[in-house]
Design an enzyme around this catalytic site. Structure first.
Site, PDB file in Angstrom:
ATOM      1  NE  ARG A  37      -3.710  -0.364   2.240  1.00  0.00           N
ATOM      2  CZ  ARG A  37      -4.834  -0.527   1.540  1.00  0.00           C
ATOM      3  NH1 ARG A  37      -5.329   0.488   0.854  1.00  0.00           N
ATOM      4  NH2 ARG A  37      -5.449  -1.698   1.517  1.00  0.00           N
ATOM      5  CB  VAL A  78      -2.280  -7.062   5.336  1.00  0.00           C
ATOM      6  CG1 VAL A  78      -1.714  -6.617   3.993  1.00  0.00           C
ATOM      7  CG2 VAL A  78      -3.602  -7.797   5.135  1.00  0.00           C
ATOM      8  CB  SER A 132       5.274 -21.863  12.177  1.00  0.00           C
ATOM      9  OG  SER A 132       5.991 -21.766  13.393  1.00  0.00           O
ATOM     10  CE  LYS A 186       1.987 -20.174  12.543  1.00  0.00           C
ATOM     11  NZ  LYS A 186       1.667 -19.062  13.434  1.00  0.00           N
ATOM     12  CG  HIS A 189       2.676 -24.303  15.377  1.00  0.00           C
ATOM     13  ND1 HIS A 189       3.023 -23.010  15.727  1.00  0.00           N
ATOM     14  CD2 HIS A 189       3.841 -24.922  15.057  1.00  0.00           C
ATOM     15  CE1 HIS A 189       4.329 -22.858  15.633  1.00  0.00           C
ATOM     16  NE2 HIS A 189       4.855 -23.996  15.226  1.00  0.00           N
ATOM     17  CG  ASN A 190       0.816 -19.829  16.734  1.00  0.00           C
ATOM     18  OD1 ASN A 190       1.539 -20.545  16.039  1.00  0.00           O
ATOM     19  ND2 ASN A 190       0.601 -18.573  16.442  1.00  0.00           N
ATOM     20  CD  GLU A 193       5.164 -20.106  19.262  1.00  0.00           C
ATOM     21  OE1 GLU A 193       5.134 -18.884  19.534  1.00  0.00           O
ATOM     22  OE2 GLU A 193       5.066 -20.557  18.096  1.00  0.00           O
TER      23      GLU A 193
END
Length: 480
Positions: A37, A78, A132, A186, A189-190, A193
């Protein structure tokens, strides 16, 4: 304006992650369309890294789309939420049937499912993709978890598999499943983590309290642990962080960092979704709540004033035995965290009909990602051998590791409780293990209480059916 469509894939959104992902693609031989942008970011990328490969920069979204070969593949990098929707809304009118929009941000999988359905109505493919590895992984090879249609993966697969981390010749990328499957995996996964980092932090706290040791000495313990079954990226960088001196003061770096952990929401999402699915991910939940508690500075200060001497003096008599106890407790708790995470992935897969391969998921987490660890090979083997494994804890390797660690686990949690050292993730993981293996749980009493105050009924161990006791009347049991 671009004279002809030459780019094989495009990236719009060139902050750190988008910039590095674009460079990774170019370094691996793909012609990459660039857009941001703010055109200054596009120009700076080309100026600083244009010699790394073929870039096709554009200052307008129209020129950006025109520079892409059909079927077009556009990676959106984004901020999650409304900014992602805004970019998609600008892109859709410029695309044609069969084009692919890839969201590589940390989107909520529910948003991904909504977007996939909406774009499918326009004849477009929407691919929610978990990435990741942080900014270094994006550049050098991340773990990539694409969802979306199988058709879209025919184009994206060869590209993503080439730029992903490679372990034993296998790319850390595979098609996870339809619509929101990639972002769901994901998210979990986090969550794992979060648990992994909390467990490591508790192990550090235990070693510091029990041994009266400084961060540099504890760093050497973690370095030693990283040569064995605990070998992982997080253990490796724990040693680096603990050994690092603060440049301004010369004190240990960890001692000058404010002890209030932040979060971006994925751990919280993991816990919320687990509650919806009815999956007990106690280790992940406690890790998430521990971060929240750390940020309540006023409450913590008030509690310190009210309870200054709530713990006992801790004197470790045998240093080596204590260090080994903490290591075993850490490994057992870590196994619980991963087991709970994979339980949640299986539950999500069944709920949304994704058919996720659990062994395959472990395979792509072996490299590139934050939770990469030696024992992911063991997880892959466990699910490959028994896809319907009821829990990772009962797979032979993990059952043996946990059984070996139970005495240490109990000693560590008990000693910490006596000394007043908080171990929410260690303690909840041990409680989960004990509850899972218990022949009878006090849930029977809970059912009795629910029936007493709310006539919620209960089941019996000796015959089929639902029953209610008339507690306020003659206390006879009736079938419900």
């Amino acid at each position: 304006m671009a004279e002809q469509a030459t780019a094989q894939i495009g990236v719009t959104g060139l902050a750190v992650m988008g910039r590095n992902l674009a460079r990774n693609l170019a370094r691996n031989g793909f012609t990459v369309a660039l857009h941001n942008r703010s055109p200054e970011r596009t120009r700076s990328l080309v100026a600083e890294h244009g010699d790394e490969g073929a870039f096709v920069p554009s200052e307008s979204l129209e020129d950006f789309v025109a520079s892409l070969e059909r079927p077009r593949a556009v990676i959106v990098m984004v901020k999650a939420g409304p900014p992602t929707d805004a970019v998609i809304d600008e892109l859709v009118p410029l695309l044609e049937e069969g084009d692919i929009v890839v969201d590589c941000g940390n989107a909520h999988f529910g948003d991904t499912r909504r977007r996939e359905e909406a774009l499918r109505g326009h004849g477009l493919h929407f691919v929610g993709t978990g990435v990741s590895g942080g900014e270094e992984g994006a550049l050098l090879g991340p773990s990539i978890m694409p969802g979306g249609s199988a058709e879209s993966y025919q184009k994206l697969g060869p590209i993503f598999e080439k730029i992903a981390a490679q372990v034993d010749g296998t790319p850390c990328c595979r098609h996870i499943g339809p619509d929101g499957a990639g972002h769901f995996v994901k998210m979990v996964h986090n969550g794992i983590e979060y648990a992994d980092m909390q467990l490591i932090a508790e192990a550090y706290d235990l070693l510091r309290a029990g041994l009266s040791a400084g961060p540099a000495e504890i760093a050497e313990i973690f370095r030693e642990w990283n040569t064995g079954e605990l070998e992982s990226f997080l253990i490796e960088i724990t040693a680096d962080v603990l050994a690092h001196p603060d440049g301004a003061t010369g004190r240990p770096f960890v001692d000058v960092v404010l002890d209030q952990a932040e979060q971006k929401g994925t751990g919280r999402w993991t816990v919320q979704v687990a509650l919806d699915l009815g999956i007990p991910i106690t280790g992940i939940a406690e890790a998430t709540f521990a971060r929240s508690l750390s940020g309540h500075a006023d409450q913590r200060a008030a509690a310190r004033r009210a309870f200054p001497d709530a713990g006992a003096t801790w004197q470790v008599e045998d240093r080596d035995t204590f260090v080994e106890d903490v290591r075993r407790a850490l490994f057992a708790s870590k196994i619980v965290a991963y087991a709970q995470g994979f339980d949640q992935i299986r539950a999500g897969s069944r709920e949304y009909d994704w058919n996720i391969d659990l062994g395959g998921t472990a395979t792509i987490w072996r490299g590139g990602c934050i939770i990469r660890a030696r024992f992911l090979d063991r997880i892959r083997e466990a699910y490959d051998e028994q896809p319907e494994l009821p829990t990772l804890l009962v797979a032979p390797y993990f059952a043996g590791a946990v059984s070996d660690g139970v005495p240490s686990w109990r000693r560590v949690v008990a000693d910490a409780a006596r000394a007043g050292v908080p171990t929410p993730a260690f303690s909840s993981s041990l409680a989960y293990f004990d509850a899972l293996r218990a022949e009878r749980l006090p849930a029977a009493l809970i059912q009795g209480l629910r029936d007493n105050f709310g006539a919620h009924t209960y089941h019996r161990v000796d015959r089929e059916g639902s029953f209610h006791t008339r507690w306020a009347g003659d206390r006879f049991e009736v079938e419900a």
